[in-house]
Design a protein around this motif. Structure first.
Motif: not given
Length: 386
Positions: A32-42, A44-62
């Motif tokens: 959910t957005e409360a659990e992870a405001p940014i979330a993405l799943m790709i 790699l076998s097909s190159g398809q996006t399975l889920f995406a939310r705010d995947y181009d928002r910059r964040f600090i990776p630590a």
């Protein structure tokens, strides 16, 4: 505390690794957005996006920054600029700054440590000290290493990322990434260097200088097929994870970022990865080299090329379902010469009902050189009658 006692304590931590509960994984799904405001799943076998939310928002990776440091070392190992049995000393300045600072592999002042152990420390226990010794030893200075990190990011198409340190320590915002860019890095990591990835990532723990430590990876040993990659945390950015796993021949890459606690991040990552691995199946739709269409060429030594798949292309769909699918070839034509046979000159857009839109690259069936003056004149005249 003696090294012997520290070793016993750490081994106790290693023995506490257990699989995620069946109930937890049975409730798998995107966060959910409360659990992870940014979330993405790709996939790699097909190159398809399975889920995406705010995947181009910059964040600090630590500490996820260390994935780029590891990848850069893999590139150097692959082309001979670095060897696993090469040793680097621990300089006084690095020892003074990084001894006991954050995650560490407990390097000692002046000791000689192999690249192999440094990479194990970086990838398994997120060693800040190990990252800095590797960076300075391999490139002469931390600044040189970071400059190369940023060039590598550009080469990988990580257009919205920048690195200011080799280990991800807070640097007033100079280091930032996006989820989309991290999946590009993960794709290169596992595809370009599969043996090195297998050697260094996905380990449950690492012992060095008599001190054993557990990996904080939330999915390895807990989700079937999970084999990495890296967690990160800062007070400013929250908790994040770049992860991957393979099952039944399908590999997925996932990112969650901005979680408010370690427990939420870990639980969310496990459910998300399980969903990606168990909830979908792949179907081959195009074989490598199959002709999809033809395209006109501008200023080339040929007037037309065939657009083909550079590899077998797969379609990922929810398991047991037969959704509506649309495949569309897109390119800006005529395609400008020159280009090589492995250059992406077009894209195949994939629209699967219920999933985010995706695309994969297509290539020409041959390299095309720029036409000489006579060829350009001939092509121009021929074009008048085509």
């Amino acid at each position: 505390m003696s090294k012997f006692v520290r070793l016993i304590l750490a081994l106790t931590a290693l023995s506490s690794w257990t699989s995620a509960s069946g109930q937890e994984l049975a409730n798998s799904g995107p966060p959910t957005e409360a659990e992870a405001p940014i979330a993405l799943m790709i996939d790699l076998s097909s190159g398809q996006t399975l889920f995406a939310r705010d995947y181009d928002r910059r964040f600090i990776p630590a500490s996820i920054t260390k994935v780029m440091t590891s990848y850069q070392a893999f590139e150097m190992l692959a082309d001979g600029r670095l060897s696993a049995n090469q040793n680097f000393g621990v300089p006084d300045d690095i020892f003074e700054k990084w001894n006991g600072k954050g995650s560490t592999m407990f390097l000692q002042r002046g000791e000689s440590v192999s690249v192999d152990n440094l990479l194990r420390g970086i990838t398994t226990v997120s060693a800040n000290d190990g990252s800095m010794v590797l960076a300075t030893g391999a490139s002469g200075s931390a600044e040189n290493w970071v400059a190369t990190m940023n060039q590598t990011a550009r080469d990988l198409g990580m257009a919205d990322s920048h690195f200011g340190t080799a280990n991800g320590w807070p640097d007033e915002g100079r280091t930032y990434v996006t989820a989309r860019d991290l999946t590009k890095l993960a794709r290169a990591l596992v595809r370009r260097h599969p043996e090195l990835f297998k050697r260094y990532f996905g380990k449950e723990g690492f012992a060095y200088n008599g001190i054993a430590q557990a990996n904080h990876d939330p999915v390895v040993g807990r989700v079937d097929g999970a084999d990495g990659i890296k967690t990160g945390f800062t007070n400013q950015a929250g908790y994040g994870f770049l992860g991957t796993g393979v099952r039944d021949g399908r590999r997925v890459v996932m990112v969650v970022a901005g979680s408010s606690s370690e427990s939420i991040r870990d639980r969310t990552s496990r459910r998300f990865l399980e969903w990606g691995l168990s909830g979908f199946e792949s179907r081959r739709i195009i074989r490598k080299g199959d002709l999809l269409t033809q395209a006109d060429v501008r200023d080339g030594d040929v007037r037309r090329v065939s657009l083909i798949a550079p590899r077998d292309l797969y379609l990922t769909v929810p398991k047991g379902e037969d959704p509506d699918v649309q495949l569309t070839v897109r390119f800006r034509g005529p395609i400008q010469a020159p280009f090589d046979a492995d250059d992406a000159v077009a894209r195949l857009e994939i629209v699967v009902d219920g999933l985010p839109d995706s695309s994969v690259p297509l290539v020409a069936d041959r390299a095309v050189d720029r036409a000489n003056l006579i060829e350009r004149l001939f092509n121009g005249v021929a074009g008048l009658f085509s």
